[in-house]
Design a protein around this motif. Structure first.
Motif, mmCIF file in Angstrom:
data_model
loop_
_atom_site.group_PDB
_atom_site.id
_atom_site.type_symbol
_atom_site.label_atom_id
_atom_site.label_comp_id
_atom_site.label_asym_id
_atom_site.label_seq_id
_atom_site.Cartn_x
_atom_site.Cartn_y
_atom_site.Cartn_z
ATOM 1 N N VAL A 108 -17.170 1.052 -4.301
ATOM 2 C CA VAL A 108 -16.547 0.255 -3.245
ATOM 3 C C VAL A 108 -15.036 0.295 -3.418
ATOM 4 O O VAL A 108 -14.524 0.228 -4.531
ATOM 5 C CB VAL A 108 -17.031 -1.216 -3.320
ATOM 6 C CG1 VAL A 108 -16.294 -2.094 -2.325
ATOM 7 C CG2 VAL A 108 -18.528 -1.303 -3.067
ATOM 8 N N ILE A 109 -14.321 0.422 -2.303
ATOM 9 C CA ILE A 109 -12.873 0.266 -2.311
ATOM 10 C C ILE A 109 -12.528 -0.899 -1.401
ATOM 11 O O ILE A 109 -13.239 -1.179 -0.443
ATOM 12 C CB ILE A 109 -12.113 1.549 -1.882
ATOM 13 C CG1 ILE A 109 -12.521 1.978 -0.469
ATOM 14 C CG2 ILE A 109 -12.292 2.654 -2.884
ATOM 15 C CD1 ILE A 109 -11.641 3.076 0.111
ATOM 16 N N ARG A 110 -11.440 -1.573 -1.712
ATOM 17 C CA ARG A 110 -11.006 -2.739 -0.941
ATOM 18 C C ARG A 110 -9.562 -2.564 -0.470
ATOM 19 O O ARG A 110 -8.655 -3.183 -1.000
ATOM 20 C CB ARG A 110 -11.152 -4.007 -1.781
ATOM 21 C CG ARG A 110 -12.578 -4.284 -2.191
ATOM 22 C CD ARG A 110 -12.730 -5.552 -2.992
ATOM 23 N NE ARG A 110 -14.056 -5.669 -3.545
ATOM 24 C CZ ARG A 110 -15.119 -6.123 -2.911
ATOM 25 N NH1 ARG A 110 -15.015 -6.528 -1.665
ATOM 26 N NH2 ARG A 110 -16.288 -6.190 -3.503
ATOM 27 N N PRO A 111 -9.369 -1.703 0.527
ATOM 28 C CA PRO A 111 -8.004 -1.488 1.022
ATOM 29 C C PRO A 111 -7.527 -2.637 1.906
ATOM 30 O O PRO A 111 -8.331 -3.408 2.438
ATOM 31 C CB PRO A 111 -8.127 -0.205 1.840
ATOM 32 C CG PRO A 111 -9.539 -0.158 2.268
ATOM 33 C CD PRO A 111 -10.331 -0.842 1.191
ATOM 34 N N THR A 112 -6.200 -2.721 2.030
ATOM 35 C CA THR A 112 -5.586 -3.690 2.926
ATOM 36 C C THR A 112 -4.917 -2.915 4.045
ATOM 37 O O THR A 112 -4.155 -1.983 3.800
ATOM 38 C CB THR A 112 -4.535 -4.534 2.174
ATOM 39 O OG1 THR A 112 -5.172 -5.203 1.097
ATOM 40 C CG2 THR A 112 -3.904 -5.559 3.097
ATOM 41 N N LEU A 113 -5.216 -3.291 5.271
ATOM 42 C CA LEU A 113 -4.651 -2.650 6.453
ATOM 43 C C LEU A 113 -3.698 -3.634 7.121
ATOM 44 O O LEU A 113 -4.115 -4.708 7.534
ATOM 45 C CB LEU A 113 -5.770 -2.256 7.421
ATOM 46 C CG LEU A 113 -5.328 -1.619 8.731
ATOM 47 C CD1 LEU A 113 -4.876 -0.189 8.478
ATOM 48 C CD2 LEU A 113 -6.451 -1.646 9.733
ATOM 49 N N SER A 114 -2.422 -3.265 7.184
ATOM 50 C CA SER A 114 -1.427 -4.104 7.850
ATOM 51 C C SER A 114 -1.086 -3.463 9.182
ATOM 52 O O SER A 114 -0.830 -2.264 9.248
ATOM 53 C CB SER A 114 -0.166 -4.216 6.998
ATOM 54 O OG SER A 114 -0.465 -4.776 5.747
ATOM 55 N N SER A 115 -1.066 -4.284 10.212
ATOM 56 C CA SER A 115 -0.810 -3.786 11.556
ATOM 57 C C SER A 115 0.250 -4.654 12.223
ATOM 58 O O SER A 115 0.316 -5.861 11.964
ATOM 59 C CB SER A 115 -2.113 -3.834 12.360
ATOM 60 O OG SER A 115 -1.878 -3.598 13.724
#
Length: 180
Positions: A108-115
C-alpha cells in the motif's frame, strides 16, 4: 542509539510478529489508538515520565489503560516492555514506523494529492487508478485543496514529489525568460 533507530527496531519486530499472527492491521490500529491517547493526555505522559512514581504504580496505570482501550495481549506486552525499559516516550515513533512497514508489507502507498481546485470523485478515481497502475501498489489517496497552486496538481509519494502545478510551470517560465 538514536530514538528513531530504536523505534524502527521495535516496529520491524512487531510487524514480523503481526504478519505471522495475521494481525498486522489490528496491531496498527491498536498502536495508533494507544499512541494517540498517550500523546493527547499531558497528565498521562507526565505520570509515565515522572520518576516520583514507582514502576509498580506505572504498571498498574498502564494495565488499567490497556484494559479500557481493549488492547490485545501482544501490544499490551509491548507497552509493559517499553515501560520497564523507560522507552514509552518512543511509542509515537514506533507507531509511525509500524505503519510504514505494514504498508510496505501489504503493498500500500499513501500519497497526498494537492490541487488548486476541488476535484470531483471521477477525477480522484482516475488519478488513483493511474498511480496504482504506475506503482503496482494499492493506493490510499489523501486529497488536499491548496489554492496557492492556482491550478494543476502536486502528488507526494513518500519523499518524492511530482509537481504539475501551474505555479511551478509559471516559475519555470520566469526562470527561462530571466536567463535569456
Amino acid at each position: 542509539m538514536s530514538t528513531n533507530a530504536i523505534a524502527k527496531r521495535y516496529a520491524k519486530a512487531l510487524v514480523q510478529i503481526g504478519s505471522e499472527a495475521g494481525s498486522v492491521e489490528g496491531f496498527n490500529s491498536e498502536l495508533s489508538r494507544f499512541s494517540t491517547v498517550l500523546t493527547d493526555s499531558r497528565e498521562l505522559s507526565a505520570i509515565f515520565a515522572n520518576p516520583a512514581y514507582g514502576i509498580e504504580e506505572k504498571k498498574e496505570i498502564l494495565k488499567d489503560l490497556v484494559a479500557k482501550l481493549s488492547i490485545s495481549p501482544m501490544i499490551s506486552n509491548l507497552m509493559m516492555l517499553l515501560l520497564e525499559r523507560g522507552r514509552l516516550s518512543v511509542l509515537p515513533q514506533i507507531a509511525e514506523n509500524y505503519g510504514v512497514f505494514a504498508d510496505e508489507l501489504s503493498g500500500v502507498i499513501r500519497p497526498t494529492l494537492s490541487s488548486g481546485l476541488p476535484l470531483d470523485a471521477a477525477q480522484v478515481e482516475e488519478i488513483k487508478g493511474a498511480l496504482a497502475k504506475s506503482t503496482g501498489k494499492k493506493v490510499e489517496l489523501k486529497v488536499v485543496v491548496d489554492p496557492s497552486l492556482i491550478g494543476g496538481v502536486v502528488t507526494q509519494i513518500g519523499d518524492k514529489v511530482f509537481d504539475g502545478s501551474v505555479r511551478t510551470q509559471l516559475a519555470n517560465i520566469q526562470d527561462i525568460l530571466q536567463k535569456g
